[in-house]
Design an enzyme around this catalytic site. Structure first.
Site, PDB file in Angstrom:
ATOM      1  N   CYS A  70      17.665  29.508  64.403  1.00 29.46           N
ATOM      2  CA  CYS A  70      18.767  30.545  63.944  1.00 29.46           C
ATOM      3  C   CYS A  70      19.911  29.452  63.884  1.00 29.46           C
ATOM      4  O   CYS A  70      19.920  28.860  62.956  1.00 29.46           O
ATOM      5  CB  CYS A  70      18.835  31.361  65.462  1.00 29.46           C
ATOM      6  SG  CYS A  70      20.078  32.419  64.837  1.00 29.46           S
ATOM      7  N   HIS A 120      13.942  34.006  65.428  1.00 24.54           N
ATOM      8  CA  HIS A 120      13.907  33.498  66.623  1.00 24.54           C
ATOM      9  C   HIS A 120      12.252  33.528  67.262  1.00 24.54           C
ATOM     10  O   HIS A 120      11.820  34.657  67.303  1.00 24.54           O
ATOM     11  CB  HIS A 120      14.448  34.360  67.861  1.00 24.54           C
ATOM     12  CG  HIS A 120      15.883  34.168  67.605  1.00 24.54           C
ATOM     13  ND1 HIS A 120      16.542  33.270  68.799  1.00 24.54           N
ATOM     14  CD2 HIS A 120      16.857  34.684  67.001  1.00 24.54           C
ATOM     15  CE1 HIS A 120      17.801  33.145  68.468  1.00 24.54           C
ATOM     16  NE2 HIS A 120      18.007  33.958  67.397  1.00 24.54           N
ATOM     17  N   GLU A 157      10.783  32.465  69.364  1.00 24.99           N
ATOM     18  CA  GLU A 157      10.588  32.661  71.079  1.00 24.99           C
ATOM     19  C   GLU A 157      10.432  34.150  71.324  1.00 24.99           C
ATOM     20  O   GLU A 157      10.389  34.677  72.422  1.00 24.99           O
ATOM     21  CB  GLU A 157      11.228  31.571  71.840  1.00 24.99           C
ATOM     22  CG  GLU A 157      13.036  32.311  71.635  1.00 24.99           C
ATOM     23  CD  GLU A 157      13.820  31.832  70.545  1.00 24.99           C
ATOM     24  OE1 GLU A 157      13.109  31.550  69.372  1.00 24.99           O
ATOM     25  OE2 GLU A 157      15.043  32.273  70.701  1.00 24.99           O
TER      26      GLU A 157
END
Lengths: 251, 405, 202
Positions: free
Chosen positions: C80, C180, C182
């Site tokens: 990001c 993202h 994650e």
């Protein structure tokens, strides 16, 4: 754009509770367990809102948040009693991806929105609006839907956008927990009045209700609580139904 | 004054319950007929460990065999249920969560045919009126007894100015109406919601399912009964009233009660009463709604919200006993496991004893007194050992959030 | 073979916790890089993604990380904001110089739709990118108001309201994803797994 289906956890640490009209603290389950449950069901995001710490004027219960953030590989929004940039920073460090602010920003210091957006990026700053209808307009409430602010929801939504908030979580004191449908007029009005994403909440009682609010108001996301907590439906079930009705959702 | 007790016979040393937020200044419910200004109050009892009787009652609830109690309720209903379609029980209330719950389960779970009766609030709030309609909408016949409003306002005024207890006339009517309707209509069974012991009345009153008849009935002479601190005979004479115009406030006739075999029960004896769950029940099963915002003097949105005079009642209570609505609400929620004592203390600190701005004008207009008279009367009831002036403002001398446990 | 992933600490912003957890879920080993000396302890580097371009670059400079990053040949994954600072210039709160690993500028997203772009979206693979191996049909979570504007080193595009923007880049040892991982469920963990399994220093 895929409409996000979000699981909303109203928390009185360490429990998820489910108020109705923002009243009542009926326990549903342990927060970290429910977060994991909804993640596995396919939630696009989890919203964790500590609904009592502002009311009790006490500090954020960080350890509960950290516990809940574990093993959640979807966005985790956290709110409740945020009063400073230090609070926000700490929350990001323990696993929050977004922070959700209401009471402090609207009652005391709206400047926190500007500062937080600048430091942390506007997409990580969500403003929670608890809207109560009075006649033809809506008023912002705080402290878990109990204290009036005298601020109009429409005007506040526009202000938070101009201050740099990245998203709005829109709840309705009139509809919350009642499972009788959303305040469609409110949802549509706020979604249309700002250029930032709006997640609508409060009122989902059936799949049709969710479909209706998406078609009518076109929000970026829908946050669900009661329907999930009382095991009336799963997130997979919601997504499947929406897909069958030509509404785009994530896998 | 003795060394141990002050005004109203309250203990000079203020102590707080170790488990909830109330103090030893809290009066129990009392027989309202004889009330005179400055009369000594019976107060809630604290045991040797500093725990109040309401909390102890709550602990005792854990040991109760609720299945047995439910059986007793079933038997009670079986005994009184009528097959000829006539009303077989009286459920007093005004559409608050307790009466909604009571009426609902008696009708739909226990198959009774309740007649709901209402002694209406002095001054209906909007939400009170709305919830009253919602109550009847869920399928109940109702008899509402509106007292002569001129008389009611007068008595309320007397009660406020003489006793600092504006709610007295309301409470008298509320307590006396149901037993009277019971014998007037030949319906022996009267069932209320929770038990006052939940809030701190004498604990021995909870060992029975029924309310002690001396609370709502007595043989009397008009000379003996005081309403609003004024002798009833005097009220009648001075205002050119007829007996029937005061009848509602006077105790029920014990002979008629006996002849009719009237029994006044509390569902709180038969059911493990959890007020917040009564709220949920009401909202989930009917069109009941909570207050649109928290009540002044507390954080709650679901208790005691149908009468504008209630706001005044709680404020005078606060002035006299140093505790207000937030103390009451938080204590109840602590006992029922909804919040912790620490959380309750935060709420009391934040909200207890707020000045009743919301409906002050309405209440003064109702009692036909000026705001100045109101404020003077308030001062006359302030209990000296509970208050002190700091920087020209009245503050509690001791408070639950500063008191060491 | 040592395979320690170092997550660079940006100071008060940064989303280290979630990235750490996701890498661990992909069976990786992580440390948090707080001092420049730690760069030699790691085999791969992750630049996390919360904050502003200006503040992130300021923090990297204050901590003395700029040289270490510019001189390393170890694989770097920017997430990001971490991808955005790989660019030449950023236009968030004035003009700020980036790491200049790719010829690009970071500008506000201008579309006829809600901004920030928030939610799950797909990627369209343009060129190969080892971290995206077997992930071309997956959805990833995006949360950004700025986009990387470049014409070289693009590995995927993503469409939002009729506008296509760069969702991942790769140049030599440097990888960047706008989304993202994650926060992208199993697909994201697989991406980290791909990153962990990359060959070491180029």
């Amino acid at each position: 754009m895929r409409t996000r289906i979000i699981a909303k956890l109203d928390v009185k640490p360490p429990y998820v509770v489910k108020p109705i009209h923002f009243e009542g603290l009926r326990k549903i389950g342990i927060t970290s367990e429910l977060a994991k449950k909804y993640y596995k069901q396919g939630a696009d995001e989890i919203m964790y809102i500590d609904i009592v710490s502002s009311l009790y004027q006490r500090d954020i219960v960080f350890n509960e948040i950290e516990k809940t953030a574990n093993e959640l590989f979807i966005p985790f929004g956290v709110g409740g009693a945020i009063r400073s940039l230090e609070d926000i920073s700490k929350l990001f460090h323990i696993g929050a991806d977004k922070v959700v602010i209401n009471t402090y920003a609207v009652q005391e210091n709206p400047e926190i929105i500007n500062k937080a957006a600048e430091i942390f990026g506007n997409q990580a700053i969500v403003i929670n609006i608890e809207a109560k209808k009075w006649g033809a307009h809506w008023e912002c409430y705080t402290d878990c839907g109990r204290i009036r602010t005298g601020r109009g929801v429409l005007e506040w939504a526009k202000e938070v956008e101009s201050r740099g908030a990245g998203e709005i979580l829109l709840q309705s004191v009139d509809k919350d927990g009642r499972n009788r449908g959303f305040d469609l007029e409110l949802c549509k009005k706020i979604v249309e009045s700002v250029d930032i994403p709006v997640v609508v909440a409060s009122g989902a009682g059936s799949l049709e209700d969710i479909k209706e609010v998406i078609e009518c108001a076109k929000p970026s996301g829908v946050a669900i609580a009661s329907l999930l907590h009382y095991d009336k439906i799963t997130i997979n079930g919601i997504k499947k139904y929406l897909r069958n009705n030509a509404i785009e959702v994530s896998k | 004054m003795s060394e141990l007790f002050g005004r109203y016979g309250l203990p000079l040393e203020v102590k707080y319950c170790k488990k909830c937020t109330i103090s030893n200044q809290r009066p129990s419910s009392e027989r309202e007929f004889g009330s005179k200004k400055d009369a000594t109050k019976r107060i809630i009892s604290f045991d040797g460990e500093g725990v109040c009787s309401a909390c102890r009652h709550n602990e005792a609830k854990e040991l109760i065999n609720w299945k047995e109690r439910e059986k007793e309720l079933t038997e009670l209903c079986n005994k009184h249920r009528r097959k000829d379609g006539s009303f077989d029980c009286i459920v007093p209330g005004s559409g608050g969560k307790d009466s909604v719950y009571a009426a609902h389960i008696l009708k739909y779970k226990y198959n009774m045919n309740p007649l709901t009766i209402t002694w209406p609030p002095n001054l209906y709030t909007n939400i009170g009126r709305k919830n009253f309609s919602a109550w009847l909408d869920s399928g109940f016949t109702n008899l509402t007894y509106f007292p002569n409003q001129k008389v009611h306002k007068l008595l309320t005024k007397y009660a406020f100015l003489n006793l600092g207890h504006p709610f007295q006339p309301f409470m008298l009517g509320q307590m006396n109406l149901a037993p009277k309707i019971s014998y007037e209509r030949g319906i022996p069974l009267v069932i209320y919601g929770e038990n006052p012991a939940e809030y701190g009345s004498a604990i021995e009153e909870n060992l029975l399912p029924t309310k002690d008849a001396s609370y709502y009935s007595s043989e009397f002479q008009l000379d003996d009964i005081y309403l609003g601190g004024v002798c009833t005979k005097e009220i009648i004479q001075d205002n050119n009233l007829k007996y029937s115009e005061l009848d509602a406030y006077l105790p029920a006739d014990p002979y008629k009660l006996k002849k009719n075999k009237t029994e006044v029960h509390y569902l709180g004896y038969y059911i493990n009463w959890h007020p917040q769950e009564m709220y949920y029940f009401s909202v989930e099963k009917t069109k009941f709604e909570p207050m649109p915002f928290r009540v002044e003097g507390s954080y709650s949105k679901y208790s005691s919200m149908d009468d504008k005079l209630d706001w005044l009642h709680w404020y005078t209570y606060y002035i006299k006993f140093g505790m207000g609505r937030a103390t009451q609400d938080s204590s109840q929620e602590i006992r029922n496991g909804d919040i912790t004592r620490d959380e309750g203390v935060c709420l009391v600190k934040r909200f207890d004893g707020e000045f009743p701005y919301e409906f002050l004008n309405d209440c003064c207009k109702y009692m036909e007194i000026s705001k100045e008279t109101f404020l003077e009367a308030i001062e006359s009831f302030r209990t000296p050992h509970l208050w002190e002036k700091r920087n020209g403002k009245w503050k509690l001398s001791s408070s639950v959030w500063s008191k060491r446990r | 073979m040592s395979n320690v992933i170092g997550i660079v600490n940006y100071g008060i912003a940064g989303n280290i916790h979630s990235i750490k957890k996701a890498i661990e879920a992909a069976d990786g080993i992580t440390i948090v890089i707080n001092e420049v000396s730690q760069f030699s302890d790691v085999d791969k580097i992750v630049l996390p993604g919360v904050g502003s371009f200006k503040d992130a670059m300021q923090e990297l400079e204050n901590d003395g990380f700029l040289e270490a990053l510019k001189n390393t040949t170890k694989p770097i994954l920017g997430i990001c904001l971490g991808m955005q600072i790989l660019s030449t210039l950023g236009f968030e709160y004035g003009k700020t110089k980036g790491l200049n690993f790719i010829e690009a500028e970071v500008r506000p997203i201008l579309v006829d739709a809600k901004v920030p772009h928030v939610g799950f979206n797909t990627i369209e693979l343009i060129n190969s990118n080892e971290v995206l191996k077997d992930l071309e049909n997956e959805e990833f979570y995006f949360m950004h108001s700025y986009e990387v504007v470049n014409y070289t080193n693009i590995s995927s595009l993503t469409e939002y309201s009729g506008h296509k923007f760069v969702s991942s880049i790769q140049k030599n040892n440097v990888y960047g994803v706008q989304f993202h991982p994650e926060k992208s469920r199993d697909a994201g963990i697989k991406l980290f797994s791909n990153f962990i399994n990359l060959q070491g220093e180029g």
